[in-house]
Write an enzyme that holds these catalytic residues in place. Structure first.
Site, PDB file in Angstrom:
ATOM      1  N   LYS A   1     -18.082 -19.894 -14.616  1.00  0.00           N
ATOM      2  CA  LYS A   1     -16.521 -19.692 -14.644  1.00  0.00           C
ATOM      3  C   LYS A   1     -16.618 -18.570 -13.826  1.00  0.00           C
ATOM      4  O   LYS A   1     -15.059 -19.051 -12.822  1.00  0.00           O
ATOM      5  CB  LYS A   1     -16.639 -18.959 -16.065  1.00  0.00           C
ATOM      6  CG  LYS A   1     -17.264 -20.172 -17.799  1.00  0.00           C
ATOM      7  CD  LYS A   1     -17.053 -19.316 -19.083  1.00  0.00           C
ATOM      8  CE  LYS A   1     -17.648 -19.923 -19.615  1.00  0.00           C
ATOM      9  NZ  LYS A   1     -17.370 -19.886 -21.187  1.00  0.00           N
TER      10      LYS A   1
ATOM     11  N   ASP B   1     -10.524 -18.671 -25.012  1.00  0.00           N
ATOM     12  CA  ASP B   1     -11.144 -19.848 -25.322  1.00  0.00           C
ATOM     13  C   ASP B   1     -10.925 -20.789 -26.318  1.00  0.00           C
ATOM     14  O   ASP B   1     -11.242 -21.465 -27.404  1.00  0.00           O
ATOM     15  CB  ASP B   1     -12.470 -19.044 -25.861  1.00  0.00           C
ATOM     16  CG  ASP B   1     -13.342 -19.008 -24.881  1.00  0.00           C
ATOM     17  OD1 ASP B   1     -13.571 -20.394 -23.811  1.00  0.00           O
ATOM     18  OD2 ASP B   1     -14.527 -18.489 -24.774  1.00  0.00           O
TER      19      ASP B   1
ATOM     20  N   GLN C   1     -18.428 -13.811 -23.840  1.00  0.00           N
ATOM     21  CA  GLN C   1     -19.584 -15.049 -24.624  1.00  0.00           C
ATOM     22  C   GLN C   1     -20.143 -15.364 -25.349  1.00  0.00           C
ATOM     23  O   GLN C   1     -21.467 -14.264 -25.579  1.00  0.00           O
ATOM     24  CB  GLN C   1     -20.507 -15.070 -23.237  1.00  0.00           C
ATOM     25  CG  GLN C   1     -21.346 -15.967 -22.388  1.00  0.00           C
ATOM     26  CD  GLN C   1     -20.388 -17.820 -22.051  1.00  0.00           C
ATOM     27  OE1 GLN C   1     -19.316 -17.655 -21.714  1.00  0.00           O
ATOM     28  NE2 GLN C   1     -20.920 -18.468 -22.718  1.00  0.00           N
TER      29      GLN C   1
END
Ligand code: NAD
Length: 283
Positions: free
Chosen positions: A52, A119, A96
């Site tokens: 990322k 997300d 994460q």
């Protein structure tokens, strides 16, 4: 003869679009930024976070990494998220997953401000997706939709079978396909006679998490086969949920693993971060 769906090519195309826009903003002295939080030493999480960060570098998005110790308390993590929510220099926040067991993932997801939830995990963002009125879509399913679009595969009226009903892949995948007027069936671990569903599918989307689970006998001639799975086989080799070598002979289009859906997830994350920038700046 099947056609390979090249996720590397399409993700490069998407990232390039993001990069052009980010560069134009930079020329006006404006910065698009993403905060990435990682807790503990999960090696797979480290790989994802590094990827990322690399994508941020490639698109010109400024990334801030918060690497927290495995023993970080839930309170400490929530305090950091609050600080990032309030920081106007941060456009997107991602934490994460998975988190260490002593931290409640739902609480953490709910703590991220909806307009920075790149997300698309928060309940209201998921709800907006289902209503077809959203700013961000969940990264992996949106990546699949962009792959289909890029290759001119219209799902309208098609019989699409998703295998897997997780909150991050299967369920949001169903919402995006329905939005495009597909006829959608979601199969899962309790589905009886799975092959009967998959053999009738014009589009199969596998998100199971089992190496080479979808075999050629489960696929009809000419089906479009999208493999979301990222697994290690018995030899430690990276592979998908689809037995690529046999299924490709029947498919019209098929994604490889690696190089299919994986790079798309990250490209969509970059796109969502840019969208978050625009939300913050009133566009
Ligand atoms: P998950 O474990 O949350 O869900 C797996 C789903 O598979 C469940 O809904 C379960 O009901 C279903 N399932 C399990 N066994 C089955 C069976 N025998 N028959 C039918 N259905 C069955 O997993 P997830 O988070 O949705 O991820 C699925 C796969 O996709 C994993 O390999 C994961 O690594 C991968 N993944 C890839 C990306 C990407 O960027 N490409 C993103 C997320 C997940």
């Amino acid at each position: 003869m099947y056609k390979l769906i090249d996720g590397k090519e399409v993700s490069a195309f998407i990232k390039n679009q993001v990069r052009e826009e980010v560069e134009a903003l930079k020329k006006q002295g404006k910065t698009v930024s993403l905060a990435v939080i990682i807790v503990g030493n999960n090696p797979a999480s480290r790989v994802y976070v590094n990827n990322k960060k690399k994508a941020c570098e490639a698109t010109g998005i400024k990334s801030y990494e918060y690497a927290l110790d495995e023993n970080t308390s839930e309170q400490e993590l929530l305090a950091l998220i609050k600080e990032l929510n309030e920081n106007s220099e941060i456009n997107g926040i991602l934490c994460q997953l998975p988190l260490p067991k002593h931290i409640d993932e739902k609480k953490v997801i709910d703590a991220i401000a909806a307009e920075k939830d790149v997300d698309c995990f928060r309940a209201e963002n998921v709800g907006k997706m289902w209503l077809g009125d959203y700013d961000f879509a969940a990264c992996t399913p949106k990546g699949v939709m962009l792959l289909l679009e890029y290759y001119g595969i219209d799902v309208c009226g098609k019989n699409c079978v998703i295998i897997g009903r997780s909150n991050i892949v299967g369920k949001p995948m169903a919402s995006l396909l329905i939005e495009k007027s597909a006829t959608v069936t979601v199969c899962h671990s309790k589905t009886k006679n799975l092959s009967e569903f998959t053999r009738n599918a014009e589009v199969i989307i596998a998100a199971v998490g089992r190496p080479r689970f979808i075999t050629a006998d489960m696929v009809s001639d000419g089906a479009v086969v999208i493999d979301v799975g990222i697994n290690r086989d018995e030899n430690g080799k990276l592979c998908g949920d689809v037995d690529f070598e046999s299924v490709k002979e029947k498919a019209s289009y098929i994604t490889p693993v690696p190089g299919g859906c994986g790079p798309m997830t990250i490209a969509v994350l970059m796109r969502n971060t840019l969208v978050a920038y625009h939300i913050a700046n009133g566009k």
